[in-house]
Design a protein around this motif. Structure first.
Motif, mmCIF file in Angstrom:
data_model
loop_
_atom_site.group_PDB
_atom_site.id
_atom_site.type_symbol
_atom_site.label_atom_id
_atom_site.label_comp_id
_atom_site.label_asym_id
_atom_site.label_seq_id
_atom_site.Cartn_x
_atom_site.Cartn_y
_atom_site.Cartn_z
ATOM 1 N N ASP A 1 -18.377 -24.174 4.913
ATOM 2 C CA ASP A 1 -16.938 -24.323 4.690
ATOM 3 C C ASP A 1 -16.451 -23.283 3.692
ATOM 4 O OD1 ASP A 1 -14.325 -25.090 4.215
ATOM 5 O OD2 ASP A 1 -14.810 -27.168 3.731
ATOM 6 N N GLU A 2 -15.858 -22.195 4.209
ATOM 7 C CA GLU A 2 -15.449 -21.099 3.323
ATOM 8 C C GLU A 2 -14.336 -21.473 2.352
ATOM 9 O OE1 GLU A 2 -12.646 -18.352 6.074
ATOM 10 O OE2 GLU A 2 -14.712 -18.604 6.728
ATOM 11 N N THR A 3 -13.605 -22.557 2.590
ATOM 12 C CA THR A 3 -12.547 -22.969 1.653
ATOM 13 C C THR A 3 -13.132 -23.428 0.319
ATOM 14 O OG1 THR A 3 -12.498 -25.242 2.493
ATOM 15 C CG2 THR A 3 -11.001 -23.639 3.520
ATOM 16 N N LEU A 4 -14.405 -23.835 0.321
ATOM 17 C CA LEU A 4 -15.041 -24.293 -0.919
ATOM 18 C C LEU A 4 -15.345 -23.152 -1.883
ATOM 19 C CD1 LEU A 4 -17.487 -26.950 0.545
ATOM 20 C CD2 LEU A 4 -15.301 -27.350 -0.609
ATOM 21 N N ALA A 5 -15.343 -21.920 -1.412
ATOM 22 C CA ALA A 5 -15.618 -20.773 -2.282
ATOM 23 C C ALA A 5 -14.513 -20.591 -3.313
ATOM 24 C CB ALA A 5 -15.788 -19.505 -1.456
ATOM 25 N N ALA A 6 -13.288 -20.925 -2.947
ATOM 26 C CA ALA A 6 -12.148 -20.723 -3.849
ATOM 27 C C ALA A 6 -12.250 -21.578 -5.110
ATOM 28 C CB ALA A 6 -10.848 -21.034 -3.119
ATOM 29 N N ALA A 7 -12.932 -22.699 -5.018
ATOM 30 C CA ALA A 7 -13.056 -23.595 -6.168
ATOM 31 C C ALA A 7 -14.220 -23.231 -7.080
ATOM 32 C CB ALA A 7 -13.222 -25.029 -5.682
ATOM 33 N N LYS B 1 -22.539 -30.936 -5.725
ATOM 34 C CA LYS B 1 -22.014 -31.943 -4.799
ATOM 35 C C LYS B 1 -21.029 -31.303 -3.814
ATOM 36 C CE LYS B 1 -19.690 -36.384 -4.566
ATOM 37 N NZ LYS B 1 -19.013 -37.441 -5.304
ATOM 38 N N ALA B 2 -20.118 -30.488 -4.311
ATOM 39 C CA ALA B 2 -19.112 -29.850 -3.454
ATOM 40 C C ALA B 2 -19.759 -28.939 -2.418
ATOM 41 C CB ALA B 2 -18.120 -29.062 -4.303
ATOM 42 N N TRP B 3 -20.770 -28.196 -2.817
ATOM 43 C CA TRP B 3 -21.408 -27.234 -1.931
ATOM 44 C C TRP B 3 -22.598 -27.817 -1.174
ATOM 45 C CZ3 TRP B 3 -21.743 -22.036 -5.073
ATOM 46 C CH2 TRP B 3 -20.443 -21.553 -5.290
ATOM 47 N N GLY B 4 -22.981 -29.051 -1.493
ATOM 48 C CA GLY B 4 -24.127 -29.666 -0.824
ATOM 49 C C GLY B 4 -25.452 -29.027 -1.200
ATOM 50 N N LEU B 5 -25.572 -28.590 -2.445
ATOM 51 C CA LEU B 5 -26.815 -27.966 -2.905
ATOM 52 C C LEU B 5 -27.887 -29.027 -3.076
ATOM 53 C CD1 LEU B 5 -25.490 -25.516 -5.637
ATOM 54 C CD2 LEU B 5 -25.806 -25.101 -3.201
ATOM 55 N N LYS B 6 -29.037 -28.782 -2.520
ATOM 56 C CA LYS B 6 -30.138 -29.734 -2.617
ATOM 57 C C LYS B 6 -31.051 -29.420 -3.799
ATOM 58 C CE LYS B 6 -30.075 -30.801 2.320
ATOM 59 N NZ LYS B 6 -28.709 -31.028 2.305
ATOM 60 N N GLU B 7 -31.118 -28.158 -4.176
ATOM 61 C CA GLU B 7 -31.926 -27.758 -5.328
ATOM 62 C C GLU B 7 -31.136 -28.013 -6.600
ATOM 63 O OE1 GLU B 7 -34.447 -24.062 -5.864
ATOM 64 O OE2 GLU B 7 -33.654 -23.816 -3.831
ATOM 65 N N THR B 8 -31.707 -28.767 -7.512
ATOM 66 C CA THR B 8 -31.062 -28.994 -8.805
ATOM 67 C C THR B 8 -32.026 -28.561 -9.900
ATOM 68 O OG1 THR B 8 -31.801 -31.284 -8.761
ATOM 69 C CG2 THR B 8 -29.552 -30.874 -8.031
ATOM 70 N N PRO B 9 -31.923 -27.315 -10.313
ATOM 71 C CA PRO B 9 -32.854 -26.804 -11.318
ATOM 72 C C PRO B 9 -32.616 -27.424 -12.686
ATOM 73 C CG PRO B 9 -31.114 -25.223 -10.895
ATOM 74 C CD PRO B 9 -30.927 -26.343 -9.911
ATOM 75 N N THR B 10 -33.647 -27.402 -13.486
ATOM 76 C CA THR B 10 -33.549 -27.875 -14.858
ATOM 77 C C THR B 10 -33.006 -26.746 -15.729
ATOM 78 O OG1 THR B 10 -35.433 -29.318 -14.500
ATOM 79 C CG2 THR B 10 -34.839 -28.846 -16.788
#
Length: 136
Positions: A38-44, A60-69
């Motif tokens: 969803d390219e509209t999410l880049a604006a945020a 959460k917005a981008w659906g990232l599964k990797e959550t680094p420390t």
């Protein structure tokens, strides 16, 4: 042999202090890249993420599964996006404390967007590309 020693000493002198330091010591702890449909999410996208709360919102917005420390007291994450097919993010802190972040992208626009996230030590960072760091 004297020329060889002189050349080696000159190379070390020109390299500056810390040249012999371990390159892994300055390596980012976070260096992620990927795509979002969803390219509209880049604006945020913020120019940087400075807290766990901010990173959680972005993930959460981008659906990232990797959550680094990340040690948010010592680091921040610089964010770059593009519609191009590839993106490279570089950062450099100048003497005045301005962190220069440059995203270099290819010109082959594709659906969605690509992102790059890279951690940077906070020590000495006063601004990002001449602007204040985000509050959250």
């Amino acid at each position: 042999m004297t020329r060889t020693l002189f050349a080696a000493a000159l190379a070390l002198a020109l390299a500056g202090p810390g040249a012999a330091a371990d390159p892994k010591a300055d390596a980012p702890t976070v260096d992620l890249a990927g795509s979002v449909a969803d390219e509209t999410l880049a604006a945020a996208a913020p120019p940087a993420v400075v807290s766990a709360k901010g990173f959680e919102a972005l993930a959460k917005a981008w659906g990232l599964k990797e959550t680094p420390t990340v040690d948010w007291e010592k680091e921040l994450i610089v964010v770059a996006t593009t519609r191009g097919g590839r993106l490279t993010l570089t950062t450099k802190l100048d003497a005045a404390g301005d962190l220069k972040a440059l995203g270099l992208a290819t010109r082959d626009f594709r659906p969605g967007f690509r992102y790059a996230l890279r951690s940077v030590k906070r020590d000495g960072v006063k601004t990002l590309n001449g602007k204040p760091l985000p509050a959250e």
